[in-house]
Scaffold this motif. Structure first.
Motif, short mmCIF file in Angstrom:
data_model
loop_
_atom_site.label_atom_id
_atom_site.label_comp_id
_atom_site.label_asym_id
_atom_site.label_seq_id
_atom_site.Cartn_x
_atom_site.Cartn_y
_atom_site.Cartn_z
N GLU A 182 26.39 9.28 74.08
CA GLU A 182 26.18 8.04 72.97
C GLU A 182 24.75 8.11 72.30
O GLU A 182 23.83 8.40 73.19
N ALA A 183 24.52 8.02 71.14
CA ALA A 183 23.14 7.56 70.71
C ALA A 183 22.80 6.19 70.99
O ALA A 183 23.51 5.45 70.48
N ILE A 184 21.78 6.11 71.70
CA ILE A 184 21.22 4.66 72.04
C ILE A 184 20.13 4.14 71.20
O ILE A 184 19.95 3.09 71.15
N GLU A 185 19.84 4.93 69.99
CA GLU A 185 18.93 4.45 69.01
C GLU A 185 19.32 5.58 68.10
O GLU A 185 19.96 6.65 68.19
N GLU A 186 18.76 5.07 66.59
CA GLU A 186 18.92 6.37 65.55
C GLU A 186 18.54 7.69 66.21
O GLU A 186 17.28 7.75 66.57
N THR A 187 19.13 8.75 66.21
CA THR A 187 18.76 10.03 66.70
C THR A 187 19.14 10.93 65.75
O THR A 187 20.13 11.15 64.93
#
Length: 235
Positions: free
Chosen positions: A100-105
């Motif tokens: 999962e992306a836990i911030e904009e990646t």
């Protein structure tokens, strides 16, 4: 901004071993993309995408129980590669995780369709995949060791220490997010953080945790101080 060749040469140790034609094939197949926060980029019921090169942002690999409990196994940060998203290239590894992306990646994906034929001809690619995967398994073992053998207060302290080393003393994170990262329940994390606040170690605000006393936090992690780690001069 770095050029793609600069990114590939810095993040892929096997890049210099490829012929110009092979480099061109990977370059043309690569797919840059932006993953909004919360995007699940890999799961067991999906085809594996390939190697993800992180240009910015952060991913986490986690397990999800039937009851809905999440355990974060490790995180991938800017400048690192995520290879378990290409696990179909590694026959010896069967490991179903969600990523999962836990911030904009921002990532560049090297698709399996381009990597697979090259990996069959270039042992350097297979070596890179297994070496990077083995390093991630070391992270997973460290996570399991924390969950099985460490008290909740120490696990929370280690998490806060590591996060503050990366992001500074003010951490923009909720209790629920922290619970998912360290494999616990939000209520337990809230209880531990309230204890830390009473001891003057942190200050709690809605959506933020501020580290006030790094020395007390260090003691809770069980790490030696700089003075304790520095060998005394021989007389």
């Amino acid at each position: 901004m770095k050029q793609p060749d600069d990114i590939f040469s810095q993040m892929l140790p096997f890049w210099e071993h490829l012929t110009p034609q092979e480099q061109m094939a990977l370059r043309e197949a690569s797919v840059p993309s932006t993953l909004p926060k919360g995007t699940i980029t890999h799961r067991a019921d999906q085809d594996c995408k390939g190697i993800l090169l992180l240009l910015s942002g952060q991913l986490r690999a986690f397990l999800l129980s039937e009851e809905g409990r999440e355990v974060t196994l490790y995180r991938v940060r800017e400048g690192e590669t995520c290879v378990l998203s290409s696990s179909c290239l590694m026959d010896a590894i069967v490991f179903d995780v969600l990523i999962e992306a836990i911030e904009e990646t921002h990532v560049i994906t090297l698709p399996v369709t381009a990597l697979s034929p090259l990996a069959q001809q270039r042992p350097e690619i297979e070596l890179f995949l297994y070496k990077t995967a083995s390093e991630r398994f070391s992270d997973i073992m460290w996570t399991m060791q924390q969950i099985l053998f460490m008290g909740m207060d120490r696990r929370a302290a280690i998490f806060l220490w590591d996060e503050s080393a990366q992001k500074g003393p003010v951490l923009r994170i909720t209790h629920d997010e922290m619970a998912r990262y360290i494999g616990s329940a939000r209520e337990v994390v809230t209880k531990v953080l309230k204890y830390f606040a009473q001891e003057g170690i942190v200050a709690l605000r809605r959506g933020t945790i501020t580290i006030l006393d790094r020395e007390k936090l260090r003691r809770l992690t069980g790490m030696a101080s700089v003075e304790e780690r520095t060998p005394r001069p021989q007389k």
